[in-house]
Write an enzyme that holds these catalytic residues in place. Structure first.
Site, short mmCIF file in Angstrom:
data_model
loop_
_atom_site.label_atom_id
_atom_site.label_comp_id
_atom_site.label_asym_id
_atom_site.label_seq_id
_atom_site.Cartn_x
_atom_site.Cartn_y
_atom_site.Cartn_z
N ARG A 1 0.87 -1.17 0.00
CA ARG A 1 0.00 0.00 0.00
C ARG A 1 0.91 1.22 0.00
O ARG A 1 2.00 1.20 0.60
CB ARG A 1 -0.89 0.04 1.25
CG ARG A 1 -2.02 -0.97 1.25
CD ARG A 1 -3.15 -0.59 0.27
NE ARG A 1 -4.25 -1.51 0.32
CZ ARG A 1 -4.45 -2.55 -0.51
NH1 ARG A 1 -3.59 -2.79 -1.49
NH2 ARG A 1 -5.51 -3.32 -0.38
N GLU B 1 -4.34 7.80 -4.51
CA GLU B 1 -4.68 7.13 -5.76
C GLU B 1 -6.02 7.63 -6.28
O GLU B 1 -6.93 7.82 -5.47
CB GLU B 1 -4.72 5.61 -5.54
CG GLU B 1 -3.36 5.04 -5.17
CD GLU B 1 -3.38 3.52 -4.96
OE1 GLU B 1 -4.42 2.89 -5.20
OE2 GLU B 1 -2.34 2.99 -4.56
N HIS C 1 -2.00 0.70 -9.71
CA HIS C 1 -2.57 -0.27 -8.76
C HIS C 1 -3.18 -1.47 -9.50
O HIS C 1 -4.39 -1.72 -9.42
CB HIS C 1 -3.60 0.40 -7.85
CG HIS C 1 -3.83 -0.37 -6.58
ND1 HIS C 1 -4.14 0.23 -5.38
CD2 HIS C 1 -3.80 -1.71 -6.32
CE1 HIS C 1 -4.29 -0.69 -4.45
NE2 HIS C 1 -4.09 -1.88 -5.00
P1 NAP Z 1 -0.41 -11.87 4.34
O1 NAP Z 1 -0.38 -13.29 3.86
O2 NAP Z 1 -1.13 -11.55 5.58
O3 NAP Z 1 1.11 -11.38 4.42
C1 NAP Z 1 1.51 -10.25 5.12
C2 NAP Z 1 2.88 -10.53 5.71
O4 NAP Z 1 3.36 -9.35 6.33
C3 NAP Z 1 2.88 -11.63 6.78
O5 NAP Z 1 3.96 -12.48 6.54
C4 NAP Z 1 3.08 -10.87 8.09
O6 NAP Z 1 3.82 -11.63 9.04
C5 NAP Z 1 3.92 -9.71 7.60
N1 NAP Z 1 3.86 -8.54 8.46
C6 NAP Z 1 2.79 -7.97 9.08
N2 NAP Z 1 3.17 -6.87 9.73
C7 NAP Z 1 4.50 -6.76 9.55
C8 NAP Z 1 5.47 -5.82 9.98
N3 NAP Z 1 5.14 -4.79 10.77
N4 NAP Z 1 6.77 -6.01 9.59
C9 NAP Z 1 7.11 -7.06 8.81
N5 NAP Z 1 6.22 -7.98 8.37
C10 NAP Z 1 4.95 -7.82 8.74
O7 NAP Z 1 -1.05 -10.93 3.23
P2 NAP Z 1 -0.94 -11.06 1.62
O8 NAP Z 1 -2.10 -11.80 1.10
O9 NAP Z 1 0.43 -11.51 1.26
O10 NAP Z 1 -1.16 -9.51 1.23
C11 NAP Z 1 -0.28 -8.52 1.73
C12 NAP Z 1 -0.76 -7.13 1.36
O11 NAP Z 1 -0.55 -6.88 -0.01
C13 NAP Z 1 -2.26 -6.88 1.55
O12 NAP Z 1 -2.58 -6.55 2.89
C14 NAP Z 1 -2.55 -5.76 0.58
O13 NAP Z 1 -2.50 -4.51 1.24
C15 NAP Z 1 -1.42 -5.86 -0.43
N6 NAP Z 1 -1.93 -6.21 -1.77
C16 NAP Z 1 -1.77 -5.32 -2.78
C17 NAP Z 1 -2.23 -5.63 -4.04
C18 NAP Z 1 -2.04 -4.68 -5.18
O14 NAP Z 1 -2.92 -4.59 -6.03
N7 NAP Z 1 -0.92 -4.01 -5.29
C19 NAP Z 1 -2.87 -6.86 -4.29
C20 NAP Z 1 -3.02 -7.74 -3.22
C21 NAP Z 1 -2.54 -7.40 -1.96
P3 NAP Z 1 3.21 -13.00 9.68
O15 NAP Z 1 3.03 -13.95 8.53
O16 NAP Z 1 4.24 -13.47 10.61
O17 NAP Z 1 1.90 -12.59 10.29
#
Ligand code: NAP
Length: 338
Positions: free
Chosen positions: A242, A271, A290
């Site tokens: 984000r 955005e 995005h």
């Molecule tokens: P996820 O599986 O929950 O992965 C998030 C990771 O971040 C987890 O490994 C978590 O650790 C880690 N984390 C959380 N807080 C942290 C911190 N303060 N420092 C370091 N690591 C931290 O989520 P995901 O499905 O991969 O998606 C991640 C994000 O990508 C979404 O929340 C969304 O905002 C973004 N996204 C963007 C797009 C786009 O269009 N650009 C598309 C999809 C998603 P743990 O595993 O240990 O909990």
């Protein structure tokens, strides 16, 4: 024939396929909005005030809006991130929130890798050179890029998407993988030889830093001027998380002053990116609107999962991917008991 009385009302925001809309219309009165803006906000609120379910992609809900939606039971966002929604207020009001994880993981990782490739090999800048008639001689060192293969890839947030990016890097491009996450990832370490680092060490050691953390109070401006100053001057920053995970003015300053080499950005503090943003005028920045999950197949799968979540929650068979699962358990067990 008497018209069937439908027990629910649903507000749908965002284009759904005909089959998806039909599935919803079969069980509920559906108020459909292609988008919600100032011109139709009053109509949206009138529909929301009677709705049991809300499904959509860019649902910006405030506590005040929720107060005017007394029947609302389920919000199904067509996204994995839910930083645009007031989770605490939803939970407090007993409203179930569902998101769409997993189905967008590989596509978003593809987008991250497209940005990695484009920033390392200066693809957009050099494509524009050709289009603008500037390719007059053999390309020399002033237009050379930087290798991708073999470079150290730092994943900030090695969750579903971060792990999928790491796999592409390690298995496809022979990249050593460093990662941060709230908890260790032994499977990733075993599978890819990935090594966990604290953020400071990762920033100092990675050639490409890729952001895939959720946005919340902890990750707001996680990458600020201090963090950027730890990166190698030859390194690139890629953000598919984000926009506000990065302090954008600090990033612009770091790119301007050559404190880091390049950036590939899919997400921005504001955005759509304002037309006068310095980011869109910088040769060493690749900007995308995005598009992390924006393929036909993945957007359709996300919408389908959101529909399944909404229907499953309302009819009682259960949502597939609830965020505030405790709300579901409470609601479900209460419904069973009555
Ligand atoms: P996820 O599986 O929950 O992965 C998030 C990771 O971040 C987890 O490994 C978590 O650790 C880690 N984390 C959380 N807080 C942290 C911190 N303060 N420092 C370091 N690591 C931290 O989520 P995901 O499905 O991969 O998606 C991640 C994000 O990508 C979404 O929340 C969304 O905002 C973004 N996204 C963007 C797009 C786009 O269009 N650009 C598309 C999809 C998603 P743990 O595993 O240990 O909990």
């Amino acid at each position: 024939m008497a018209e069937q009385i439908k027990p629910w009302r649903i507000v749908a925001v965002r284009r759904l396929s005909e089959a998806q809309l039909e599935a919803l219309s079969g069980m509920a009165e559906v108020d459909y909005f292609e988008d919600v803006d100032a011109s139709n906000h009053a109509d949206f609120m009138a529909a929301l005030s009677k709705a049991h379910g809300l499904i959509g992609g860019k649902l910006k809900l405030s506590e005040a809006m929720l107060a005017k939606a007394p029947a609302l039971q389920v919000v199904a966002t067509i996204s994995v991130g839910y930083d645009h929604l007031p989770l605490e207020a939803l939970s407090r009001r007993g409203i179930l929130l569902c998101n769409t994880p997993d189905v967008l993981t590989e596509t978003t990782a593809d987008t991250a890798f497209a940005l990695i490739m484009a920033t390392q090999r200066r693809l957009v800048e050099l494509s524009n050179l050709v289009r603008d008639g500037g390719w007059h001689a053999h390309i020399g060192p002033e237009h050379f890029g930087v290798d991708v293969h073999g470079k150290t890839l730092g994943i900030v947030g090695a969750g579903r998407i971060g792990a999928a990016i790491a796999r592409r890097g390690a298995l496809g491009f022979g990249m050593p993988i460093l990662y941060t996450a709230a908890s260790p990832k032994p499977a990733l370490e075993q599978e890819l030889g990935a090594q966990r680092r604290d953020l400071e060490a990762l920033l100092a050691q990675a050639d490409i830093v890729c952001l895939s953390v959720p946005y919340n109070a902890d990750t707001h401006h996680l990458i600020d001027a201090d963090a950027l100053s730890l990166m190698k001057p030859t390194a690139a920053l890629v953000n598919v998380a984000r926009g506000k995970v990065v302090d954008e003015p600090a990033l612009i300053e770091a790119l301007r002053r050559g404190r880091i080499r390049a950036a590939g950005l899919d997400v921005f503090a504001e955005e759509p990116l304002p037309a006068d943003s310095p980011l869109s005028a910088m040769d060493n920045v690749v900007v995308a609107p995005h598009i992390g999950s924006a393929t036909h197949e993945t957007r359709d799968a996300m919408a389908q999962l959101a529909v399944d979540n909404l229907v499953g929650a309302l009819v009682g068979s259960g949502p597939l991917t609830p965020v505030n699962e405790d709300v579901w358990r409470r609601t479900f067990s209460e419904a069973q008991e009555t």
